[in-house]
Scaffold this motif. Structure first.
Motif, short mmCIF file in Angstrom:
data_model
loop_
_atom_site.label_atom_id
_atom_site.label_comp_id
_atom_site.label_asym_id
_atom_site.label_seq_id
_atom_site.Cartn_x
_atom_site.Cartn_y
_atom_site.Cartn_z
N PRO A 1 0.75 -1.43 -0.10
CA PRO A 1 0.03 -0.13 0.04
C PRO A 1 0.90 1.32 0.02
CG PRO A 1 -0.15 -1.29 2.03
CD PRO A 1 0.61 -2.10 1.07
N GLN A 2 2.12 1.27 0.17
CA GLN A 2 2.97 2.38 0.51
C GLN A 2 3.45 2.93 -0.89
OE1 GLN A 2 3.52 -0.42 1.83
NE2 GLN A 2 5.62 -1.42 1.16
N SER A 3 3.09 1.82 -1.88
CA SER A 3 3.44 2.07 -3.36
C SER A 3 2.34 2.39 -4.21
CB SER A 3 4.36 0.93 -4.07
OG SER A 3 5.41 0.73 -3.30
N ASP A 4 1.14 2.47 -3.57
CA ASP A 4 -0.23 2.84 -4.53
C ASP A 4 -0.18 4.33 -4.61
OD1 ASP A 4 -2.53 2.96 -5.56
OD2 ASP A 4 -3.48 1.62 -3.89
N LEU A 5 0.08 4.76 -5.89
CA LEU A 5 0.24 6.06 -6.16
C LEU A 5 -1.28 6.72 -6.13
CD1 LEU A 5 1.71 8.72 -6.89
CD2 LEU A 5 1.39 7.72 -9.19
N PHE A 6 -2.18 6.05 -6.53
CA PHE A 6 -3.66 6.38 -6.64
C PHE A 6 -3.98 6.77 -5.22
CE2 PHE A 6 -8.05 5.50 -6.51
CZ PHE A 6 -8.51 6.64 -7.26
N GLU A 7 -3.78 5.85 -4.32
CA GLU A 7 -4.38 6.17 -2.70
C GLU A 7 -3.69 7.10 -2.29
OE1 GLU A 7 -6.67 5.15 -0.52
OE2 GLU A 7 -7.53 4.23 -2.55
N ILE A 8 -2.42 7.21 -2.48
CA ILE A 8 -1.52 8.44 -1.90
C ILE A 8 -2.08 9.70 -2.41
CG2 ILE A 8 0.77 9.65 -1.92
CD1 ILE A 8 1.92 6.74 -2.22
N ILE A 9 -2.41 9.87 -3.91
CA ILE A 9 -2.89 10.95 -4.37
C ILE A 9 -4.02 11.41 -3.80
CG2 ILE A 9 -3.59 12.17 -6.45
CD1 ILE A 9 -0.79 12.07 -6.69
N SER B 1 5.04 18.23 4.51
CA SER B 1 3.62 18.72 4.26
C SER B 1 2.26 17.84 4.46
CB SER B 1 3.38 19.29 2.69
OG SER B 1 4.35 20.30 2.48
N PHE B 2 2.61 16.78 4.04
CA PHE B 2 1.49 15.76 4.29
C PHE B 2 1.70 14.54 5.31
CE2 PHE B 2 0.48 17.66 0.20
CZ PHE B 2 -0.85 17.89 0.32
N GLY B 3 2.83 14.67 5.82
CA GLY B 3 3.22 13.31 6.93
C GLY B 3 3.33 11.97 6.10
N LEU B 4 3.67 12.02 4.78
CA LEU B 4 4.13 10.89 3.98
C LEU B 4 5.26 10.11 4.70
CD1 LEU B 4 3.31 11.99 0.34
CD2 LEU B 4 1.86 10.89 2.00
N ASN B 5 5.36 9.05 4.54
CA ASN B 5 6.66 8.34 4.84
C ASN B 5 7.56 8.34 3.71
OD1 ASN B 5 6.15 5.95 3.21
ND2 ASN B 5 4.90 5.01 5.09
N LYS B 6 8.85 7.99 4.06
CA LYS B 6 9.79 7.99 2.93
C LYS B 6 9.40 7.20 1.71
CE LYS B 6 13.95 8.67 1.35
NZ LYS B 6 14.26 9.88 0.55
N HIS B 7 8.83 6.18 2.04
CA HIS B 7 8.35 5.24 0.81
C HIS B 7 7.39 5.95 -0.10
CE1 HIS B 7 8.57 1.09 -0.82
NE2 HIS B 7 7.54 1.60 -1.80
N GLU B 8 6.33 6.35 0.54
CA GLU B 8 5.26 6.98 -0.24
C GLU B 8 5.81 8.32 -0.91
OE1 GLU B 8 1.49 5.95 2.60
OE2 GLU B 8 2.71 7.60 3.15
N ALA B 9 6.54 9.05 -0.29
CA ALA B 9 7.11 10.27 -1.03
C ALA B 9 8.01 9.61 -2.26
CB ALA B 9 8.16 11.14 -0.13
N LEU B 10 8.86 8.77 -2.13
CA LEU B 10 9.65 8.21 -3.17
C LEU B 10 8.89 7.75 -4.40
CD1 LEU B 10 12.46 7.54 -4.02
CD2 LEU B 10 12.10 5.19 -2.86
N THR B 11 7.68 7.21 -3.94
CA THR B 11 6.58 6.58 -4.97
C THR B 11 6.29 8.01 -5.81
OG1 THR B 11 5.96 4.81 -3.64
CG2 THR B 11 4.43 5.51 -5.41
N VAL B 12 5.69 9.04 -5.18
CA VAL B 12 5.21 10.11 -5.84
C VAL B 12 6.42 10.69 -6.65
CG1 VAL B 12 4.40 12.45 -5.42
CG2 VAL B 12 3.30 10.58 -3.99
#
Length: 181
Positions: A65-73, A113-124
């Motif tokens: 789930p940390q690599s799900d760009l759609f959910e992150i957006i 800004s959004f409290g994303l973890n490193k993996h989510e920020a890297l995915t974006v």
């Protein structure tokens, strides 16, 4: 042999328990970029992942789930105030206003800004980066897409109504002209 440690295997292939998750067995989704993992009382920090690993995780968003760009957006879209603040932050790093900033700056801004973890920020950042850096114009546009979709729908309906009015005007004018002569 000169290091003071006895030689041999550190670990062999086996099912291992994740002590940080209540002693359940490790799953693939337990491994994220930027997360500490404790294996056999040794702490490991994953700083990065290679291209193959990132592509694999992004191709299986249900397992990672940390690599799900759609959910992150989608999560980011829920916080409109933060999007505007983040845009201003991006612009502060882009003095020439060309739409590109350094990828590491973008990742840090996303995490702050959004409290994303490193993996989510890297995915974006992987999705919106190229050889010029992080394309924050495209990223902000993707975040605002819902509003843009609504705007396009409004414009489409508005154009249809205008065409109907124009067509009816010509239709009524032609009938009026026909009745006069």
């Amino acid at each position: 042999r000169n290091s003071g440690f006895r030689g041999g295997k550190f670990i062999q292939r086996a099912k291992l328990k994740n002590v940080q998750a209540g002693n359940r067995y490790f799953t693939a989704s337990d491994f994220r970029v930027g997360q500490d993992v404790i294996i056999n009382s040794f702490e490991f920090i994953t700083y990065n992942a290679d291209e193959y690993a990132m592509n694999y995780m992004e191709s299986l968003p249900d397992d990672f789930p940390q690599s799900d760009l759609f959910e992150i957006i989608c999560r980011m879209r829920r916080n409109r105030e933060q999007i505007d603040a983040m845009r201003k932050s991006f612009e502060s790093f882009d003095k020439d206003v060309i739409g590109f900033i350094d990828t590491s700056i973008a990742e840090n801004t996303l995490m702050d800004s959004f409290g994303l973890n490193k993996h989510e920020a890297l995915t974006v950042s992987r999705r919106f980066s190229d050889e010029n850096g992080f394309d924050y114009f495209s990223f902000i546009s993707a975040l605002a897409w819902k509003e843009y979709e609504s705007y396009l729908a409004f414009q489409y309906i508005n154009n249809i109504v205008i065409k109907i009015i124009i067509c009816n005007k010509y239709f009524f004018n032609s009938i009026f002209y026909f009745l006069l002569f």
